[in-house]
Design a protein around this motif. Sequence first.
Motif, PDB file in Angstrom:
ATOM      1  N   ASP A 222      11.999  12.704  -9.603  1.00  0.00           N
ATOM      2  CA  ASP A 222      11.580  14.208  -9.109  1.00  0.00           C
ATOM      3  C   ASP A 222      10.460  14.659  -8.594  1.00  0.00           C
ATOM      4  OD1 ASP A 222      11.623  17.302  -9.583  1.00  0.00           O
ATOM      5  OD2 ASP A 222      10.720  17.208 -10.834  1.00  0.00           O
ATOM      6  N   SER A 223      10.512  13.421  -7.226  1.00  0.00           N
ATOM      7  CA  SER A 223       9.175  12.914  -6.365  1.00  0.00           C
ATOM      8  C   SER A 223       7.244  13.040  -6.380  1.00  0.00           C
ATOM      9  CB  SER A 223       9.564  14.545  -5.241  1.00  0.00           C
ATOM     10  OG  SER A 223       9.982  14.486  -4.530  1.00  0.00           O
ATOM     11  N   ARG A 224       7.779  12.091  -7.346  1.00  0.00           N
ATOM     12  CA  ARG A 224       6.420  11.639  -7.826  1.00  0.00           C
ATOM     13  C   ARG A 224       6.466  10.132  -8.703  1.00  0.00           C
ATOM     14  NH1 ARG A 224       5.881  12.085 -13.470  1.00  0.00           N
ATOM     15  NH2 ARG A 224       7.279  12.752 -15.081  1.00  0.00           N
ATOM     16  N   ILE A 225       5.420   9.572  -9.003  1.00  0.00           N
ATOM     17  CA  ILE A 225       5.914   8.428  -9.752  1.00  0.00           C
ATOM     18  C   ILE A 225       5.825   8.816 -10.875  1.00  0.00           C
ATOM     19  CG2 ILE A 225       4.840   6.397  -9.810  1.00  0.00           C
ATOM     20  CD1 ILE A 225       3.781   6.417  -7.275  1.00  0.00           C
ATOM     21  N   HIS A 226       7.001   8.334 -11.375  1.00  0.00           N
ATOM     22  CA  HIS A 226       6.671   8.405 -13.538  1.00  0.00           C
ATOM     23  C   HIS A 226       7.205   7.237 -14.168  1.00  0.00           C
ATOM     24  CE1 HIS A 226      11.063   8.221 -12.746  1.00  0.00           C
ATOM     25  NE2 HIS A 226      11.505   8.116 -14.103  1.00  0.00           N
ATOM     26  N   GLN A 227       6.861   6.181 -12.954  1.00  0.00           N
ATOM     27  CA  GLN A 227       6.865   4.800 -14.230  1.00  0.00           C
ATOM     28  C   GLN A 227       6.357   3.968 -13.181  1.00  0.00           C
ATOM     29  OE1 GLN A 227      11.208   4.075 -15.222  1.00  0.00           O
ATOM     30  NE2 GLN A 227      11.034   5.854 -16.790  1.00  0.00           N
ATOM     31  N   ASN A 228       5.389   2.799 -13.330  1.00  0.00           N
ATOM     32  CA  ASN A 228       5.223   1.933 -12.331  1.00  0.00           C
ATOM     33  C   ASN A 228       4.857   0.521 -13.222  1.00  0.00           C
ATOM     34  OD1 ASN A 228       3.978   1.226 -10.166  1.00  0.00           O
ATOM     35  ND2 ASN A 228       2.677   2.641  -9.277  1.00  0.00           N
ATOM     36  N   THR A 229       5.228  -0.216 -13.086  1.00  0.00           N
ATOM     37  CA  THR A 229       5.070  -1.651 -13.709  1.00  0.00           C
ATOM     38  C   THR A 229       4.756  -2.847 -13.175  1.00  0.00           C
ATOM     39  OG1 THR A 229       7.949  -2.487 -14.000  1.00  0.00           O
ATOM     40  CG2 THR A 229       6.773  -0.602 -15.295  1.00  0.00           C
TER      41      THR A 229
ATOM     42  N   ARG B  57       8.880   2.989  -9.720  1.00  0.00           N
ATOM     43  CA  ARG B  57       9.336   3.977  -9.925  1.00  0.00           C
ATOM     44  C   ARG B  57       9.202   5.716  -9.511  1.00  0.00           C
ATOM     45  NH1 ARG B  57      14.078   4.056 -15.324  1.00  0.00           N
ATOM     46  NH2 ARG B  57      15.809   4.648 -13.649  1.00  0.00           N
ATOM     47  N   PHE B  58      10.297   6.188  -8.737  1.00  0.00           N
ATOM     48  CA  PHE B  58       9.430   7.387  -8.868  1.00  0.00           C
ATOM     49  C   PHE B  58      11.117   8.758  -9.235  1.00  0.00           C
ATOM     50  CE2 PHE B  58      11.976   8.072  -4.210  1.00  0.00           C
ATOM     51  CZ  PHE B  58      11.751   7.120  -4.108  1.00  0.00           C
TER      52      PHE B  58
ATOM     53  N   GLY C 213      13.559   6.919  -7.081  1.00  0.00           N
ATOM     54  CA  GLY C 213      14.665   5.852  -6.410  1.00  0.00           C
ATOM     55  C   GLY C 213      13.424   4.985  -6.829  1.00  0.00           C
ATOM     56  N   VAL C 214      13.150   3.576  -6.403  1.00  0.00           N
ATOM     57  CA  VAL C 214      12.584   2.276  -6.422  1.00  0.00           C
ATOM     58  C   VAL C 214      11.633   1.377  -5.303  1.00  0.00           C
ATOM     59  CG1 VAL C 214      13.384   1.759  -9.366  1.00  0.00           C
ATOM     60  CG2 VAL C 214      14.040   0.712  -6.881  1.00  0.00           C
ATOM     61  N   VAL C 215      10.803   1.534  -5.606  1.00  0.00           N
ATOM     62  CA  VAL C 215      10.241  -0.252  -4.737  1.00  0.00           C
ATOM     63  C   VAL C 215       9.695  -0.773  -5.458  1.00  0.00           C
ATOM     64  CG1 VAL C 215       8.476  -0.706  -2.753  1.00  0.00           C
ATOM     65  CG2 VAL C 215       9.189   2.101  -2.877  1.00  0.00           C
ATOM     66  N   GLU C 216      10.136  -1.871  -5.653  1.00  0.00           N
ATOM     67  CA  GLU C 216      10.350  -3.529  -5.995  1.00  0.00           C
ATOM     68  C   GLU C 216       9.977  -4.676  -5.228  1.00  0.00           C
ATOM     69  OE1 GLU C 216      12.536  -5.428 -10.108  1.00  0.00           O
ATOM     70  OE2 GLU C 216      14.229  -5.048  -7.822  1.00  0.00           O
ATOM     71  N   THR C 217       8.754  -5.551  -6.159  1.00  0.00           N
ATOM     72  CA  THR C 217       9.148  -7.176  -5.430  1.00  0.00           C
ATOM     73  C   THR C 217       8.677  -7.733  -6.387  1.00  0.00           C
ATOM     74  OG1 THR C 217       6.917  -5.861  -5.428  1.00  0.00           O
ATOM     75  CG2 THR C 217       7.726  -5.444  -3.321  1.00  0.00           C
ATOM     76  N   THR C 218       9.185  -8.737  -5.733  1.00  0.00           N
ATOM     77  CA  THR C 218       9.099 -10.040  -6.983  1.00  0.00           C
ATOM     78  C   THR C 218       9.309 -11.322  -6.401  1.00  0.00           C
ATOM     79  OG1 THR C 218      11.723  -9.161  -8.076  1.00  0.00           O
ATOM     80  CG2 THR C 218      10.975 -11.241  -8.223  1.00  0.00           C
ATOM     81  N   GLY C 219       8.382 -12.111  -6.751  1.00  0.00           N
ATOM     82  CA  GLY C 219       7.807 -13.778  -6.563  1.00  0.00           C
ATOM     83  C   GLY C 219       8.166 -14.229  -7.143  1.00  0.00           C
ATOM     84  N   SER C 220       8.890 -15.435  -7.786  1.00  0.00           N
ATOM     85  CA  SER C 220      10.012 -15.822  -8.161  1.00  0.00           C
ATOM     86  C   SER C 220       9.863 -17.652  -7.686  1.00  0.00           C
ATOM     87  CB  SER C 220      11.302 -16.422  -8.669  1.00  0.00           C
ATOM     88  OG  SER C 220      12.027 -16.269  -7.690  1.00  0.00           O
ATOM     89  N   GLU C 221       9.224 -18.581  -8.997  1.00  0.00           N
ATOM     90  CA  GLU C 221       9.305 -20.559  -8.624  1.00  0.00           C
ATOM     91  C   GLU C 221      10.497 -20.777  -9.728  1.00  0.00           C
ATOM     92  OE1 GLU C 221       6.085 -22.388  -8.486  1.00  0.00           O
ATOM     93  OE2 GLU C 221       5.089 -20.418  -9.827  1.00  0.00           O
ATOM     94  N   MET C 222      11.078 -21.790  -9.268  1.00  0.00           N
ATOM     95  CA  MET C 222      12.260 -22.293 -10.131  1.00  0.00           C
ATOM     96  C   MET C 222      12.243 -24.068 -10.224  1.00  0.00           C
ATOM     97  SD  MET C 222      16.424 -21.219 -10.727  1.00  0.00           S
ATOM     98  CE  MET C 222      17.152 -22.501 -12.028  1.00  0.00           C
TER      99      MET C 222
END
Lengths: 484, 451
Positions: free
Chosen positions: B41-48, B38-39, B149-158
């Motif tokens: 003010d033009s910097r990554i401020h959260q990264n999980t 998550r970025f 904004g965000v760059v998000e990636t998800t992998g899931s199984e069900m």
Amino acid sequence: MDRTELAELALTEVTALGPAFADVRAVAEDSESIDVRDDRVERATRTASRGVGVRVLVDGAWGFAATADEDGAAVRRTARLAVEIARASGRVSGAPVRLDDTPPACGTYTTPHVVDPLTVPVAEKAEYLLRATEAARTVAGVSFVEGTTDAWRRHTVYRSTEGAAVAQTVLQVGGGLAAFAVGGGEVQRRSYPTSFRGQFVTGGWEEILALDLPGHAASTAREAVALLAAPDLPVGAATTVVLDSSQLAMQIHESIGHPLELDRILGMERAYAGGSFVRPDDRGRLRYAAPLVSVTADATTRNGLGTFGYDDEGVPAGSAPIIADGLLVGFLTNRETAALLGGISNGTARADSWGSIPLIRMNNVSLHPGPDEDVDRADIVADTRAGFLLSTNRSWSIDDQRTNFQFGCEAAYEISHGQLGRLYRNPTYAGRTIDFWRSCDALGGARDWRIWSVPICGKGQPSQVARVAHGASTGRFRATVGVR
Amino acid sequence: MSRYGAERLFDLAVPVLGTDEADGVEVVLTRDRTALTRFADSRIHQNTDRSDGQARVRVVRDAPGGVRVGVASTNRLTPDGLREAARQATAIAAATRPAPHFGGLAAGGLAYPKAGRDDHGTADCPPQRRADIVGDLLRGLSVGVAGAGVVETTGSEMAVMNSHGVRAYHVGTRAMINILATGADSAGYAEGVASALDDLNPVVLARRADDKVRLGARPREVPPGDYPVVLESGATVVLLHRLAQAFAGRAVRDGSSPLAGRAGQQVCAPSVTLVDDPLSPLLPGSPFDAEGVPRRRTTLIERGVAGELTYDAATARAVGAKPTGHALLPPNPLSGQPTHLLMDGGDADLAELVGGVDRGLYVTRFHYTNLVHPVRSTVTGTTRDGTFLIEDGRIVGGVRNLRFTESVLAALTAVEAVGRDGEVVYERFFGDAYAPPLRLSSFQFTSTSTH
């Protein structure tokens, strides 16, 4: 391994990698949710969630990783991943993150309670709800009735590289009743004690028994039936509105609590949940509300849903003035944002699970009662020449800078020459934040004041849901009613 | 997250499927890893990065007057974890009243279609790559424009299994990039959602957001009132999501659906065709629901005429219908309603949509919408991040944001033209949906904001 061993394992692993700061939360949460409808149990569910979250600061950039796999190797791998993520954050970094000078805390906390709600048998809770729904169904014209109860027990062990060592167990419990009357293209709902699954508090099962859902069921149902026959609140202009304390709690939530979260003010939520019309240098300058209005963020309020011993950065719970006699005097802060303004955190960093990072979240952000202890809703109505009394939230919306709001309520009564008159259905009111709060000219006193819950506060990405609270008494304002 | 795969998940569940104390058992196992950079003010401020899972065990016991049902969940995906969940579910089932509307467990031997996509580059995307995409996004902005904004990636199984023989497994991925560009007094937003990160173009998204900042500078205030509007896909999607509950059998049962009793009737403009399609390649989806019922394309509105309703097993049973594959894991309140909406596109490009407006508004996105009156499908919310005035068929500048209060069915009745190029857009609580931009002849704005 128990929570303490897991937390210390993760902290040991991450410390060896040399971050400027790291903290670990090992969390075990158990929860239960029961829904009844009419004479049957619709859903009864127990849920257990355990995991470890590791947050690190490397070269002034954050990284966080969390796992539900409590195998030692997985926990160590997660600690290393957090450092790798922080290093990746450094590829697009700004000014290095600095934390405030909050001293590391050591201690324990457990929510005061008599009966842990998760030890009460499901059948006993369900029968309590069914007594309420059955009482409501005796009222002619009621279409269906729903009763709900929820409970959470969260045990958190917190450790940081600064030496903080905290263990706390927070118990939260909720319950409520909703009666529905359906017909003629209308669905009218009346809730007790408030809408959206009722009232939630920190405490034990005794708090839900004290709500006496069965004892209030018939009157709640009668109001639902009356609403079905009532006319729509007419489209109107600006007028006087008297808000009951539960609706005023929702108003506080959206137009005081959220806009005064410092991460929003600094733009950290701008792309998603939105920003705030408030600027950092408004503190001490902005006349936010009428002089009658004072607001405090207090994580120690008895039974408040936002009551705890320590926040999720290990900061001890406290009380912080936000608005004093109408003047903006403070923000909700965490250790990172407080440092940017040269202060220290007021302990509002909270995560909704072991797998989420702490964000600035409301605790119990409460309006102080009015000056006369004995003034209540009836007194304010009696003192009002013309307007509407609006009760119990039904819908909510506010713009991305927290200025332009519109709420819907379950019921409205006309006020004419100090008397409650006709009942109206589908009431709405709208306004702008500063104009609304500056128009406050009456507040109920301490006897009218109550702490209300908002158990579904959304914020952050990945999205988190916080459980927060707001104390309020009856209030009188100016707003536009009947928007539709 | 290393995948467990079908066999390992099935093996975990099998020991709890057959117990003497139950007449039926269902186990739903999920595993997912979500990484989000998550970025602001033009910097990554959260990264999980979070890896989690869930085992949901539902136990059914026959009883006079119906069945007793108990449910328990755990994220301990171990034999001990599942045994404990099964024990708790059994205890709950023993303690509750019979459930006359229990929908039953799905029958085994069902065939499942294909859905979604499993892209290893998305599931295993390293944090360095997400950070580099953030860099690409920010480099696409003009000087003086900030990005968030965000760059998000998800992998899931069900996996869904039950004692009636259901064995269903799915693995899939999802990626999302969004960017809010902010200038001195204007903003612009763009978003992309796909099953694979490679299918998203950060440079294009950044340019779209950045263009709106310049176009919207020095916004003027326009008075509230009825305006013709052009809605971008993101705004259309929000309206469709708010209508989705109207198609749920539960809403029909409770009397809160504006479509109750209107199947086969014209409910909006003939240019509107809306389906729910978890199998569409446009949307990240899965081939079965949380009860193991196969999913399929459901036609909700066809050429403006109200069509099918949607059900999970319980709501289907309550109204004498068949489940349609719309069960979600409880306590999700959206269970039983469509969550993979797609609206058919038309033949107009965006310039043609705008070109048909003499004086009206162009809306990029809505904010914080909420249902005001379900039976009237009345919704309120505000515009944000790129609202413009259209005059004589062209955008002439930015305007301050406005609040709308409008019936969704009325808005869909006012559709004059449907755009050709739709997009997948995410909306919180509701998920992903695909919709085209629209031109409406009238849309009611009820007040203005200060920005």
